[in-house]
Motif scaffolding. Structure first.
Motif, PDB file in Angstrom:
ATOM      1  N   LEU A 408      -1.478  -3.093   3.154  1.00 23.56           N
ATOM      2  CA  LEU A 408      -2.130  -2.859   1.869  1.00 23.56           C
ATOM      3  C   LEU A 408      -3.655  -2.783   2.024  1.00 23.56           C
ATOM      4  N   ASP A 455       7.222   4.507   0.021  1.00 19.87           N
ATOM      5  CA  ASP A 455       7.013   3.383  -0.908  1.00 19.87           C
ATOM      6  C   ASP A 455       6.034   2.345  -0.384  1.00 19.87           C
ATOM      7  N   TYR A 458       0.215   3.472  -1.046  1.00 18.34           N
ATOM      8  CA  TYR A 458      -0.241   3.297  -2.425  1.00 18.34           C
ATOM      9  C   TYR A 458      -1.457   4.173  -2.716  1.00 18.34           C
ATOM     10  N   GLU A 459      -1.386   4.877  -3.857  1.00 17.09           N
ATOM     11  CA  GLU A 459      -2.508   5.703  -4.284  1.00 17.09           C
ATOM     12  C   GLU A 459      -3.059   5.115  -5.581  1.00 17.09           C
ATOM     13  N   TYR A 520       1.639  -2.047 -12.917  1.00 19.55           N
ATOM     14  CA  TYR A 520       1.856  -1.142 -11.778  1.00 19.55           C
ATOM     15  C   TYR A 520       1.683   0.325 -12.193  1.00 19.55           C
ATOM     16  N   LEU A 524      -0.900   2.235 -10.120  1.00 17.60           N
ATOM     17  CA  LEU A 524      -0.314   3.089  -9.081  1.00 17.60           C
ATOM     18  C   LEU A 524       0.524   4.256  -9.604  1.00 17.60           C
ATOM     19  N   ARG A 526       3.474   3.974 -10.759  1.00 14.06           N
ATOM     20  CA  ARG A 526       4.853   3.706 -10.347  1.00 14.06           C
ATOM     21  C   ARG A 526       5.250   2.341 -10.893  1.00 14.06           C
ATOM     22  N   GLY A 529       5.343  -2.295  -6.959  1.00  4.22           N
ATOM     23  CA  GLY A 529       4.273  -2.234  -5.985  1.00  4.22           C
ATOM     24  C   GLY A 529       4.158  -3.539  -5.221  1.00  4.22           C
TER      25      GLY A 529
END
Length: 550
Positions: A408, A455, A458-459, A520, A524, A526, A529
């Protein structure tokens, strides 16, 4: 307890160890009789030799390391039992070149069937193809084995005449060897069978001499084409006669392996599970070793082979993992742990599972250091022993930073100091372990670039879209606003911030899962996370600004 008082088990070791290497060591130390003739007694060894080896004619991938790592574990178990032990590594470099590897000039086809020690190094930096790959392999393998290994080359051993005694015994007892071989065969031995394969004195190949007659201790041969699985080594047509005691060549494998055991007084050696069956080359050599060379066969270390994503490792499939690739993303200790866990269970490795292996290693380190305890004492003893034999020369307490957190941090920050500052915020920084932490961050970054599943990537969103605001409930927005205010006004630890989330949800009467989902989605885009409290502390103001803007 070692026999004849040569050594004794350490006081802090359980009387009946569950760990496989200790069980094998105990068998090595305490066996009394030959396997095939109970009237013959096993000699008293001043030291117990454990042998491992590798052929240089194939791909030197991490699967090859399994034999060496497991042999080193038995060697360490012998030392821990209070006896002298020696670990040796043998380069099986008399093997012929069977195919031209990818990246090697096609004209090297002319060397098919030639001992790899006599094939020129295509890069021109070493004396031979074998020397090039041996040095490259040993430079890496020494990082995976924390014990000293004495290293030998079969080509050099033959050249020095160090197998002359064994060759003479095999030749003098050729009929006995043939009788043993017949027991393990359904068909008759080839006409003109010889226990020795000469190198053609004309073309220098070892695969192409076809034995026409073995008489009066001499090997008569005709050099002709020899078919490997996918290639053909071209013979030169030469007819020759070789004296095994003087001329270059090698023993056939079903007598050479036995001769190696006798030559180095080998007490134990590893072999794949396929050698466990009664008619395998291991047991053929075991009988030759005891009945012809009069040396007790070694205690075997049978093991399963490594699979990659449940498929056999193969260059043609493109799933070969090289030791150097492993070291880019993981430590040698992790591979030792992976191989030491179970001998006879099929092991499948996947790059996507690497974080789990890191977590398992850290968990065992916590148990080993006494930070955690288990209810099952026997299982805890076994785990202690597994970690003890896998961790290397010096056991370290686990890092506070898990590998997944390193992944991360390494993708959220580019500069090392920014990473350190973020780790300080989350309580993962340990000044006395700076080198180890930076190394894990580097490995996490390499894993992220090469192997991480989607998965794990992370953006972070740059802003909150109008569509996102419309999709959030009023309670979710209030909860995120309040979380941002609390995080700004308080110097929370990760655990404290996590608990604050629950207090906020209770105060606003919002299901905790809705809070996490909203957070999340904002951060992100999504629904799931990384651990949210840790993630927010790591991001700092970048996360809080997004929460305020919902």
């Amino acid at each position: 307890m070692a026999k004849n008082g040569k050594g004794s088990a350490k006081q802090d070791k359980p009387d009946s160890s569950l760990f496989w290497a200790d069980q094998i060591a105990d068998e090595i130390i305490n066996r009394k009789d030959f396997h095939y003739d109970k009237s013959k007694k096993v000699p008293e060894f001043k030291e117990f030799v454990v042998k491992t080896s590798a052929s240089l004619s194939g791909v030197l991938h991490i699967g090859r390391l399994s034999d060496t790592i497991r042999s080193a574990s038995v060697h360490k178990a012998l030392l821990d039992a209070g006896v002298k032990s020696r670990l040796i590594w043998v380069s099986e470099d008399m093997d012929p070149l069977r195919k031209v590897p990818k990246g090697i000039p096609p004209e090297y086809e002319k060397y098919l069937g030639t001992p790899v020690t006599e094939v020129p190094d295509p890069d021109g930096c070493h004396k031979s193809y074998a020397d090039h790959h041996r040095e490259e392999y040993l430079r890496v393998i020494d990082q995976f084995v924390d014990s000293n290994m004495d290293k030998f080359s079969m080509r050099e051993e033959y050249k020095k005449g160090n197998f002359r005694e064994q060759i003479k015994k095999i030749i003098d007892n050729a009929e006995n060897v043939k009788d043993i071989l017949r027991k393990y065969r359904d068909s008759e031995l080839p006409k003109g069978w010889s226990p020795f394969t000469p190198i053609c004195e004309n073309c220098g190949k070892i695969a192409t001499p076809s034995i026409t007659k073995f008489e009066d201790g001499k090997v008569h041969y005709l050099c002709q084409d020899y078919k490997f699985q996918t290639t053909t080594a071209k013979g030169c047509g030469h007819k020759g006669v070789a004296d095994p005691l003087k001329d270059p060549g090698k023993l056939m494998w079903k007598s050479e392996w036995a001769s190696q055991w006798d030559r180095w007084n080998v007490c134990s050696e590893g072999a794949g599970k396929e050698y466990q069956v009664p008619n395998s080359a291991f047991w053929v050599n075991a009988e030759i070793c005891e009945k012809v060379l009069e040396f007790p066969h070694p205690v075997p270390i049978f093991y399963e082979h490594l699979m990659i994503d449940n498929k056999k490792m193969s260059a043609s499939l493109g799933n070969v993992v090289y030791p150097s690739e492993w070291l880019e993303v993981a430590t040698p200790e992790l591979l030792r742990l992976f191989y030491n866990k179970r001998l006879m269970k099929t092991r499948s490795f996947s790059w996507t599972d690497l974080p789990k292996l890191y977590d398992e290693f850290d968990h065992l380190a916590e148990l080993f250091s006494g930070n955690k305890k288990m209810d099952n004492v026997k299982k805890e003893e076994h785990i202690h022993r597994l970690f003890d034999i896998s961790h290397g020369k010096k056991a370290r307490k686990p890092l506070k930073m898990r590998f997944s957190h390193a992944v991360l941090v390494s993708q959220l920050f580019e500069k090392e100091q920014d990473m350190i500052d973020a780790l300080k915020k989350t309580g993962h920084w340990e000044e006395d372990k700076k080198k180890e932490i930076i190394d894990r961050l580097d490995k996490a970054n390499a894993w992220l670039r090469k192997y991480a599943p989607e998965d794990a990537i992370y953006e972070l969103q740059s802003d909150v879209s109008e569509e996102m605001r419309n999709n959030l409930s009023d309670k979710q927005k209030k909860a995120l606003h309040l979380a941002a205010d609390k995080a700004r006004d308080n110097d929370y630890t990760e655990e404290e911030l996590h608990n604050e989330f629950y207090r906020i949800c209770e105060e606003l009467d919002i299901p905790i899962k809705d809070f996490f989902k909203g957070a999340y989605m904002v951060l992100l885009k999504r629904e799931r996370g990384p651990k949210l409290a840790s993630f927010i502390l790591t991001l700092g103001e970048r996360a809080l600004e997004l929460f305020r803007n919902v």
